[in-house]
Design a protein around this motif. Structure first.
Motif, short mmCIF file in Angstrom:
data_model
loop_
_atom_site.label_atom_id
_atom_site.label_comp_id
_atom_site.label_asym_id
_atom_site.label_seq_id
_atom_site.Cartn_x
_atom_site.Cartn_y
_atom_site.Cartn_z
N ARG A 166 0.87 -0.92 0.65
CA ARG A 166 0.05 -0.10 -0.49
C ARG A 166 1.24 1.08 0.53
O ARG A 166 1.63 1.41 0.69
CB ARG A 166 -0.95 0.59 0.91
CG ARG A 166 -2.37 -0.98 0.99
CD ARG A 166 -3.08 -0.43 2.23
NE ARG A 166 -2.45 -0.45 3.43
CZ ARG A 166 -3.30 0.28 4.87
NH1 ARG A 166 -4.68 -0.22 4.38
NH2 ARG A 166 -2.71 -0.25 5.87
N ARG A 167 0.32 2.23 -0.56
CA ARG A 167 0.93 3.60 -0.05
C ARG A 167 -0.25 4.86 -0.13
O ARG A 167 -1.18 4.68 -0.64
CB ARG A 167 1.66 3.82 -1.89
CG ARG A 167 2.44 2.93 -2.31
CD ARG A 167 3.10 3.17 -3.64
NE ARG A 167 1.85 3.81 -5.23
CZ ARG A 167 2.02 3.93 -6.07
NH1 ARG A 167 3.32 4.53 -7.20
NH2 ARG A 167 1.01 3.99 -6.98
N HIS A 204 -10.89 7.87 0.54
CA HIS A 204 -10.62 6.47 0.13
C HIS A 204 -10.42 5.47 1.64
O HIS A 204 -10.47 4.58 1.98
CB HIS A 204 -9.32 6.38 -1.01
CG HIS A 204 -10.29 6.72 -1.81
ND1 HIS A 204 -10.42 5.40 -2.78
CD2 HIS A 204 -10.27 7.56 -2.83
CE1 HIS A 204 -11.05 5.96 -4.41
NE2 HIS A 204 -10.82 7.53 -4.14
N LEU A 205 -9.48 6.41 2.34
CA LEU A 205 -8.60 5.85 3.67
C LEU A 205 -9.84 5.83 4.59
O LEU A 205 -9.87 4.55 5.61
CB LEU A 205 -7.78 6.48 4.22
CG LEU A 205 -6.95 6.44 5.46
CD1 LEU A 205 -6.24 5.05 4.99
CD2 LEU A 205 -6.46 7.36 5.93
N THR A 225 -1.84 -0.47 14.59
CA THR A 225 -0.59 -0.87 14.61
C THR A 225 0.25 -1.26 13.21
O THR A 225 1.05 -1.07 12.97
CB THR A 225 -0.78 -2.90 15.03
OG1 THR A 225 -1.02 -2.82 16.50
CG2 THR A 225 0.92 -2.99 15.38
N ARG A 226 -0.52 -0.99 12.60
CA ARG A 226 -0.48 -1.64 11.01
C ARG A 226 -0.05 -0.43 10.60
O ARG A 226 0.62 -0.62 9.41
CB ARG A 226 -1.72 -2.31 10.31
CG ARG A 226 -1.37 -2.52 8.55
CD ARG A 226 -2.55 -3.37 8.36
NE ARG A 226 -1.95 -3.77 6.82
CZ ARG A 226 -3.19 -4.13 5.37
NH1 ARG A 226 -3.93 -4.40 5.87
NH2 ARG A 226 -2.70 -4.55 3.97
N PHE A 227 -1.44 -0.25 10.47
CA PHE A 227 -0.46 1.70 9.37
C PHE A 227 0.90 1.79 10.59
O PHE A 227 2.07 2.95 9.69
CB PHE A 227 -1.12 3.12 10.61
CG PHE A 227 -2.83 2.95 9.67
CD1 PHE A 227 -3.00 2.29 8.08
CD2 PHE A 227 -4.17 2.64 10.24
CE1 PHE A 227 -3.88 2.92 7.35
CE2 PHE A 227 -5.34 2.84 9.01
CZ PHE A 227 -5.06 2.73 8.24
N GLU A 230 4.24 0.60 8.37
CA GLU A 230 3.95 1.14 7.49
C GLU A 230 4.17 2.44 7.25
O GLU A 230 3.63 3.94 6.63
CB GLU A 230 2.24 0.80 6.78
CG GLU A 230 2.18 -0.32 6.49
CD GLU A 230 0.22 -0.21 5.79
OE1 GLU A 230 0.31 -1.29 4.85
OE2 GLU A 230 0.28 0.01 5.71
N GLY A 231 4.57 3.47 8.63
CA GLY A 231 5.06 4.87 8.60
C GLY A 231 3.84 6.04 9.03
O GLY A 231 4.54 7.12 8.71
N ILE A 232 3.00 5.48 9.24
CA ILE A 232 1.43 6.35 9.54
C ILE A 232 1.90 6.13 10.93
O ILE A 232 1.07 5.18 11.62
CB ILE A 232 0.49 6.17 8.24
CG1 ILE A 232 1.20 5.99 7.03
CG2 ILE A 232 -0.71 7.36 8.62
CD1 ILE A 232 0.90 7.27 6.47
#
Length: 559
Positions: A166-167, A204-205, A225-227, A230-232
């Protein structure tokens, strides 16, 4: 011709033999080591020739030591393979070469062995014949760029499924301010719209967060935790606020779905438990669902589902939901939906049709042969022959229903009067006879009484072709809650349970209409603020799907 050059530019047939030997005996690392030793030997030979001048006797100074020492000793090949390689290498050897010929060979060595390594790794395949240096049958050498006569036999396609991570992107909107000196005013374009008040998350988010929570049952702490991985940085409390704001923004569409569901001729109703966190402990709340699905009798109304949450199972909750409804309600035998005292006050009371799957299940539990065999090892009771016969009678009725599924209500009613009514009437008489012979301690009395006391509600399908034999539509709508409960465990509050009911309404309705819930949510969040009230119906999943298909067909026509 240099001896090493003759090894590199072997005859075509001999080269195929060499390739076969290499494919059996050499690894890519061994081929690379062999190339390095050859380069070292050639460099040493060039240095010696520069000192003494003239030509070199390759058989004694270079060629003979290389295959015996390098191939036989370093790689430990069997004698028969060593002899084949030696014979192949020196079959057309000249015994001497000039310094210029040795330098020319030195330049060819790296590319030759690079291609051999590529062949070993499967990167060149049969095309190696056009890339390597070959010789013609008459002994003349050809260049590595000259094509040879080959025809394509075919090709193999290998597919590999891979994931693109994901980006995320941050969209910066620059709003310039301007001032007018004459009128002493300041002007600036309005800020971009966000689906949530004071929000910073795009549509979308936001759709992803809501769908993952309520559609895929991923709690907010796991999403946070997943965000983070991914750096968010999105904390659980921030996500919870966005869920609340997003749910509130969709309420106009929820009201439209609610009106559509309760305008249906027939509904499926059911409920399931949901733990709700209270002050000191979790209470057992309820999620209620009402499903409109006319496809079994060929109805044209789009399918939809509505959900509500309550803190308990008191009858006041479903009575409030069904206050304005006067059609057919398929359900279990819960009498809280509309008791007689409430039905007498309504102009058009609800017509109840009970679920035969519930009735059959009670018999099936007493006639389950596999379960009985397992329990017998623990001194369990044998199966009931009465229950077994009841299940077999039900199976005949369900087989008829499978044959008439999707027909019009009139056709279904005609088929039931012809085929199902005799079977069901005979079952009624048989149940009454068996009931009279049973003792009070018999376990099969309970399912028999369950049906006989409510026979009119079970027999309704024989009088109306719109009625289904089961309430499975409502039970399927509640299945996700039972499965997701293992992940989110409980609702954090009554307000959280209400939000879950609202979002389940959208997700289930989208799935009933073959619409991607995530894509629908993203589009609705992006458009709902600018859409007039008169066009809100365009956001209903079934209308949204029809409009998208029309736009896609138009784009294809233009293209």
């Amino acid at each position: 011709m240099c001896k090493v050059d003759n090894m590199v530019t072997a005859h075509g047939a001999d080269h195929r033999r060499l390739r076969g030997l290499l494919s059996r005996s050499f690894t890519p690392s061994r081929i690379a080591m062999l190339a390095l030793r050859i380069e070292q030997c050639v460099d040493r030979l060039l240095a010696e020739m520069a000192q003494r001048g003239g030509s070199a006797d390759l058989m004694s100074e270079f060629a003979i030591p290389l295959p015996t020492n390098v191939i036989a000793e370093l790689f430990g090949l069997p004698d028969e393979q060593r002899e084949e390689i030696v014979a192949l290498t020196y079959s057309r050897a000249n015994t001497s070469a000039t310094a210029a010929e040795v330098r020319q060979t030195r330049q060819r060595i790296p590319e030759f062995f690079r291609r051999l390594i590529a062949l070993k790794r499967g990167q060149l395949g049969d095309d190696l014949a056009s890339a390597l240096i070959l010789a013609r049958d008459n002994g003349e050498l050809v260049s590595d760029t000259e094509p040879i006569d080959m025809s394509k036999l075919g090709e193999d396609v290998t597919e590999t499924l891979e994931e693109i991570p994901r980006r995320f992107k941050v969209i910066e909107t620059v709003r310039e301010k301007f001032t007018c000196r004459d009128c002493e005013s300041i002007s600036q374009p309005p800020a971009p719209f966000h689906a949530t008040p004071r929000g910073f998350i795009g549509p979308h988010l936001l759709a992803t967060i809501l769908f993952d929570k309520f559609g895929m049952h991923s709690p907010l702490n796991r999403q946070s935790t997943r965000f983070k991985s991914e750096g968010i940085e999105l904390s659980t409390s921030t996500l919870a606020d966005q869920v609340g704001f997003g749910t509130a923004a969709l309420m106009p569409v929820f009201d439209l779905i609610e009106a559509h569901v309760f305008a249906a001729e027939r509904l499926h109703g059911d409920d399931t438990t949901i733990p709700i966190q209270a002050k000191d402990k979790c209470t057992t709340g309820r999620i209620w669902t009402y499903v409109c699905d006319d496809l079994p009798f060929g109805g044209a109304a789009p399918p939809a589902a509505i959900y509500y949450a309550s803190s308990n199972r008191r009858g006041e909750h479903p009575q409030k939901h069904l206050a304005g409804y006067g059609g057919i309600l398929q359900s279990d035998c819960y009498n809280g939906f509309e008791p007689l005292s409430v039905a007498e006050k309504k102009a058009v009371p609800i017509t109840f049709a009970f679920c035969h799957a519930h009735a059959r299940r009670k018999f099936f539990e007493l006639a389950d042969i596999q379960k009985s065999a397992r329990d017998r090892k623990r001194r369990g009771k044998p199966i009931s022959p009465i229950a077994l016969e009841a299940v077999q009678r039900y199976d005949a009725l369900f087989e008829i229903e499978r044959q008439i599924n999707g027909l019009s209500a009139e056709e279904r009613l005609a088929a039931r009067q012809e085929k199902s009514k005799p079977l069901f009437d005979d079952m009624h008489e048989w149940l009454k006879q068996e009931r009279a012979t049973l003792s009070r301690s018999s376990e099969v009395i309970e399912p028999i009484d369950y049906m006989l006391k409510r026979w009119d509600g079970f027999a309704g399908f024989l009088e109306d072709g719109r009625i289904c034999l089961t309430n499975n539509a409502a039970e399927r709508a509640l299945r996700g809650i039972a499965l997701g409960g293992r992940n989110w465990t409980f609702a954090g509050s009554q307000r959280g349970a209400d939000r879950a009911a609202i979002m389940l309404t959208f997700i289930t309705t989208c799935r009933l209409n073959d619409v991607d819930p995530k894509a629908w949510l993203a589009d609705v969040f992006a458009r709902i603020a600018d859409l007039p009230v008169s066009r809100l119906h365009e956001l209903l999943p079934w209308t949204w799907k029809r409009l998208r298909e029309a736009e896609k067909a138009q784009d294809q026509y233009i293209a």
